[in-house]
Design an enzyme around this catalytic site. Sequence first.
Site, PDB file in Angstrom:
ATOM      1  N   ASP A 345      64.658  -9.483  17.824  1.00  0.00           N
ATOM      2  CA  ASP A 345      65.570  -9.359  18.958  1.00  0.00           C
ATOM      3  C   ASP A 345      66.577  -8.238  18.676  1.00  0.00           C
ATOM      4  OD1 ASP A 345      66.559 -10.758  21.473  1.00  0.00           O
ATOM      5  OD2 ASP A 345      68.383 -10.767  20.264  1.00  0.00           O
ATOM      6  N   GLU A 374      62.797  -5.163  19.932  1.00  0.00           N
ATOM      7  CA  GLU A 374      63.471  -4.453  21.015  1.00  0.00           C
ATOM      8  C   GLU A 374      64.164  -3.231  20.409  1.00  0.00           C
ATOM      9  OE1 GLU A 374      65.003  -7.617  24.276  1.00  0.00           O
ATOM     10  OE2 GLU A 374      66.010  -7.791  22.361  1.00  0.00           O
TER      11      GLU A 374
END
Length: 656
Positions: A345, A374
């Site tokens: 993340d 990400e």
Amino acid sequence: MKKLMVIILLIGAASYGTAQNQSSSYPVYSGKDLGLTYSPTAATFKIWAPTATAAKLNLYKSDMGGNAIRSINLSKGENGVWYITVTENLKNSYYTFQVHIGNAWSEEVVDPYAKACGTNGLRAQVIDLKETNPIGWAGDKSPNFSSANKQTDAIIYELHVRDASIHTSSGIKNKGKYLGLAEVGTKNSAGLTTGLSHIKELGVTHVHLLPFYDYNSVDETKSEVQYNWGYDPVNYNIPEGSYSTNPADGKVRIKELKELIKTMHSNGLRIIMDVVYNHTALTKNANFNILVPDYYYRKRADGSFSDASSCGNETASDNAMFQKFMIESVVYWVNEYHIDGFRFDLMGIHDIETMNLISDTLRKIKPSIVLYGEGWTSSSSPLPDEKRALKRNAAQLNGIAVFSDDMRDGIKGSVFNINDRGFATGQIENSESVKFGIVAAGKHPQINYSKVNYSKEPYTASPAGLINYADCHDNNILWDKIELSFKDASVAERTKMHELAYAIVLTAQGASFLHAGTEFLRTKNGVENSFDKGDIVNSINWDLKTQNNASYTFIKSLIQIRRAHPAFRMQTAQQIAAHLNFEKNLPTGIIAYTINGAAVGDRWKKIWVAYNGKQTPQTISLPKGTWKVGLSSKGSSKSANNYTLAGSSAVILYGE
Ligand code: CA
């Protein structure tokens, strides 16, 4: 992630000073034995707290309430470590620590290295990890999967543990639990498979589960009525308790999670863990920050906590002891739980060096591990852009892919503008962004990079560096995005657009990624970022599989074709540049390309793929040769030298 809409923020840190100040002078402990080392005759506890002048261990009988049965002072060791060995069998007791810093004892804290805990992660637990192995665990083996550098073979299915089973239509008994997702042979009211058996039938290779480390937002004593995605970590090395049948006993959640993993493995599925090392749920009172105030987090020049996560803080992987923590944590999950991959993340918060150490370390243990993240942050960070694992630095990452927001928004329109449309919803001006995704964001002679929506230059070194997708848990799910941005379209038209979107994703180079249920047009009723919106919005309604079975069958067929044909999973950017050629002189709204399948070992010697982004049918002439239909949207047709593509449709033709 997460609570806030993820904003792609690539601007620098002009307003911040260099805040990694005092922490560089802290001693570094290189031993691998922080936390608890248990045996039936002795338990050794070690914590790292270099600024403490004293430290103590509190032992408890229960996981919540009551007083400590004993408090024991720790001894000072080397390099900031405090330790104690208790020569007794402490099995099943619970424990916390306190550190004396400045003039006061801290509140009680759970050691970040703890591997088991009771309800809500308030106290760690002494357990014998061997007792958490379900029957058959010793023989648990990840299903065969390509080796390193073939991450392009992954077809990833992103799923929340509770969403999978909580709806009445699931036919699953242990609703909302690890064990529910481990049930096989479950069916909806029409007799179609649900849960794990459905995922197996769909044919994906990996199940990516939203966070299942111990998170903060769900009260584990009230988990029947609470919901959260779980992007708010508390105990990184412990499974979340609300998905277990008994959060009080730390062994239960571990055993039930292992049962789920074992069942997935024996059904040919690999498991990817969604990890959120970029921030912690709490800031000042986080476990890390109580033990070593300020060390584990980036700070601004004015001393405040920097917040690139938009969740209150950002961790400092560029500090040695947090880098060490991250590496040891992922290694632990692979070794103890047989995890097959990680999704990071807000990976753009972490430094490139740490990410590459993680990748290199994990590939030595499990060469087939799948890694991606990400490539952005939510707000700006004081660590310079060139040091962070941002999308634009993706070529510097060793075998870690980034999500393609260019492709995602090229297909359906910007996630930040509800009215915006993409190529699959008739905004054919987005075709260059889609083409950029098709070549996995690499260097290709036929891409006009100036016309790509976000990135104006290639950023992957190889297709293994890219995850192509149309939707994920964040923002509106694809079906809702199409409806919200194209209110005039009929259900039948929107269905075609949805299928076209997934035809693009599943034929593109790079790894493919689907959000669970999207294969049968799952809806969240227009609710965006539903992280805490409960089961009504988030649960997967398995009756949609019956209702939208034609879309399901179409997407399943795309997955079968992808798995059977290496031409859609080329391994190098050079192969893609040489063997994937876009057709020229096409009508507006058509993207078409040929792949030289023979050159990359495919039994389909030549392949022709076309997408029609317009809503009206279009006829194009085929390249010379004999063509057979691999897969086609409804309403399209082939004549001798032409192919007529229905509005919002895709086709795959091949020659042998
Ligand atoms: Ca929890």
